[in-house]
Scaffold this motif. Sequence first.
Motif, PDB file in Angstrom:
ATOM      1  N   GLU A  29      18.379 -10.930  37.478  1.00  0.00           N
ATOM      2  CA  GLU A  29      19.762 -10.617  37.117  1.00  0.00           C
ATOM      3  C   GLU A  29      20.587 -10.431  38.382  1.00  0.00           C
ATOM      4  N   LEU A  39      20.040  -6.012  27.064  1.00  0.00           N
ATOM      5  CA  LEU A  39      20.398  -7.304  26.489  1.00  0.00           C
ATOM      6  C   LEU A  39      21.241  -7.184  25.226  1.00  0.00           C
ATOM      7  N   ASP A  40      21.199  -6.038  24.563  1.00  0.00           N
ATOM      8  CA  ASP A  40      22.012  -5.860  23.359  1.00  0.00           C
ATOM      9  C   ASP A  40      23.382  -5.271  23.641  1.00  0.00           C
ATOM     10  N   ARG A  45      26.802 -11.089  31.591  1.00  0.00           N
ATOM     11  CA  ARG A  45      25.569 -11.009  32.378  1.00  0.00           C
ATOM     12  C   ARG A  45      25.379 -12.341  33.097  1.00  0.00           C
ATOM     13  N   PHE A  60      20.451 -15.490  21.481  1.00  0.00           N
ATOM     14  CA  PHE A  60      21.339 -14.360  21.746  1.00  0.00           C
ATOM     15  C   PHE A  60      22.507 -14.445  20.788  1.00  0.00           C
TER      16      PHE A  60
END
Length: 192
Positions: A29, A39-40, A45, A60
Amino acid sequence: MTTSGRIQLLRADERPATPWLNGGGVTREVAGFPAGAGLDGFDWRVSLADVASAGPFSRFPGIDRVITLVEGAGMALTVDGGEQVIDAPFRPFAFAGDATTDCRLLGGPVVDFNVMTRRGRVEATVDLLGAPGPLAVPPAATVLLVCLAGSATLDGTELARFDAALLAAPGPYRLLPSDGGVCAAVTFHPAR
């Protein structure tokens, strides 16, 4: 991470590699917002991935993606049944993160550059820059500059390959790529 005036420097050698659950590669990242969001919970990102083998992409829901080949022979992505060959470096390809996506490598491992934004909250544009010139940060926007090849200087700050600079202060910056330098300038702004 180093902060110098208007530039928050994010060095490549400070990023841990996160192995994929399917064993097909690793992700590093570069930056995300809000900082530390999982990630939620991210609005945006950005990452670099070492893709070692073919396989399905993680889904996603509610996320828009832009992927750019950085290194290697390329890949063929099958997105909701349609194939897109990505075999030229530094040409962004946008697709929905909730689409069923499968990857086939065209000639060995690749490195790709990934931008993900939460649909309805944030939008992003990805511009690839390989010549000296001004870099603008519009009001109410954030720009993440990532050196994908060679090196570059941004307002006197040196960027090696895969180093990044987060620019949240509006105004012009001066970009000088060198050694065949190519930088991705990702501009994030609120969704319209």
